[in-house]
Design an enzyme around this catalytic site. Structure first.
Site, PDB file in Angstrom:
ATOM      1  N   TYR A  62      74.724  42.082  23.081  1.00  0.00           N
ATOM      2  CA  TYR A  62      75.810  41.104  23.181  1.00  0.00           C
ATOM      3  C   TYR A  62      77.126  41.785  22.833  1.00  0.00           C
ATOM      4  O   TYR A  62      77.324  42.222  21.693  1.00  0.00           O
ATOM      5  CB  TYR A  62      75.577  39.924  22.242  1.00  0.00           C
ATOM      6  CG  TYR A  62      74.301  39.153  22.460  1.00  0.00           C
ATOM      7  CD1 TYR A  62      73.648  39.155  23.688  1.00  0.00           C
ATOM      8  CD2 TYR A  62      73.734  38.414  21.426  1.00  0.00           C
ATOM      9  CE1 TYR A  62      72.477  38.439  23.878  1.00  0.00           C
ATOM     10  CE2 TYR A  62      72.561  37.690  21.613  1.00  0.00           C
ATOM     11  CZ  TYR A  62      71.934  37.722  22.831  1.00  0.00           C
ATOM     12  OH  TYR A  62      70.773  37.006  23.005  1.00  0.00           O
ATOM     13  N   SER A 209      69.082  28.430  24.619  1.00  0.00           N
ATOM     14  CA  SER A 209      69.654  27.495  25.600  1.00  0.00           C
ATOM     15  C   SER A 209      68.959  26.133  25.566  1.00  0.00           C
ATOM     16  O   SER A 209      68.600  25.582  26.606  1.00  0.00           O
ATOM     17  CB  SER A 209      69.601  28.085  27.014  1.00  0.00           C
ATOM     18  OG  SER A 209      70.373  29.250  27.104  1.00  0.00           O
TER      19      SER A 209
END
Length: 333
Positions: A62, A209
């Protein structure tokens, strides 16, 4: 000081890790969902700790690399309060170039040392293989991960997006505490074989998610995605054209049910995931304190079995339009 929120246990026996019942995904603070926000990320992580959200999720890729540094800065002086999870395996260069999936033992060891340095800690609570390397036997990768546990650099091991047979083979080398995969009202294929396998083996599930990449909050539309938001690209088919319109109609059903229960659509969607079992710990991501606080509010939304059934029926699995990724080639299936 952090407040008390419920806890849940991932894994079992000597591989059990107790964490806050809701975690925080930190990815979007540094990449993928619009403009990175370092300062907003710091504030959000620190507010999460104050609220009692102690399970933080990051990964070396990330940023790349910048999200671990951000998390390390945010937790400085508060390490004892948190359960820290990070990942290796999606190899990238500092300029963002993707080199592919890497599960070679020497890379596992080097990646862990680099993550420890960026995070500014002496151990990682939960270390995941981010994606399965199809060119390296899982036994070799997990064997190297086991070595990290033996060296005291890692406490517990996890896999991300692993198929049932891969999970079984990995678990035979060293106990796996958790498997991370996408799971929400909009993505439920984990229920078919992965979740039953995890429960058979005593492994926890960490859904990422859980809000359908924001769709289930009711706040996303074709006009709401900022420049640079990867959800506006073909990589996320559910956000494109007619698929998005069909999915937003499903969100309208969630919104109606949420209004009946005096909560937000996102809180109802999170409560649904939480209601699927005490061995499940979702990690909704955000870089804004107000969304963090809204997500924490989902812990107060109590659903009866009838509520769960009504919500499940309102969003049938086969009604969700579009694949979850435009390219599923790195997903172990």
């Amino acid at each position: 000081m952090s407040t008390q929120i419920p806890t849940r246990t991932l894994g079992s026996a000597d591989a059990a890790l107790t964490v806050s019942a809701l975690g925080l995904g930190c990815m979007g603070m540094s990449e993928f969902y619009g403009t990175p926000d370092h300062d907003g990320g710091l504030t959000t992580i620190r507010r999460a700790l104050d609220l009692g959200v102690s399970f933080l999720d990051t990964a070396d890729m990330y940023g790349p690399f910048t999200n671990e540094k951000l998390v390390g800065e945010a937790i400085h002086g508060r390490r004892a309060e948190i359960q820290l999870a990070t990942k290796f395996g999606n190899e990238r260069l500092p300029d963002g170039t993707r080199l592919g999936v890497n599960g070679r033992p020497e890379y596992v060891r080097a990646a862990c040392d680099a993550s420890l340095q960026r995070l500014g800690v002496d151990h990682i609570d939960l270390y995941y293989q981010h994606r399965v390397d199809f060119t390296v036997p899982i036994e070799e990768t997990v064997g190297a991960m086991r070595g990290l546990v033996e060296a005291g650099k890692v406490r517990f091991l996890g896999l991300s997006e692993a198929a049932p047979e891969t999970i079984r083979r990995a678990h035979a080398v060293h106990s796996i505490t958790a498997v991370q995969t996408e799971y929400s009202l909009f993505t439920r294929d984990v229920e078919d074989a992965v979740l039953p396998t995890l429960r058979e083996l005593g492994i926890g599930l960490v859904p990422y998610s859980p809000l359908g990449r924001g769709l289930l909050t009711g706040a996303v539309s074709s006009a709401s995605l900022a420049s640079g938001d990867s959800r506006s690209t073909a990589y996320f088919p559910r956000f494109q054209g007619e698929a998005l319109e069909a999915n937003l109609r499903l969100v309208d059903r969630v919104r109606a049910l949420a209004a009946e229960r005096d909560c937000t659509p996102g809180q109802l969607a999170l409560a649904w995931v939480l209601a699927q079992g005490d061995d499940i710990v979702p990690i909704p991501g955000t870089k804004r304190v107000r969304y963090l606080e809204e997500n924490v509010g989902a812990l107060a939304v109590s659903l009866t079995p009838d509520d769960v059934a009504a919500l499940t029926a309102a969003v049938p699995r086969d009604a969700v339009a579009g694949a979850r990724y435009g390219d599923m080639s790195t997903i172990d299936g």
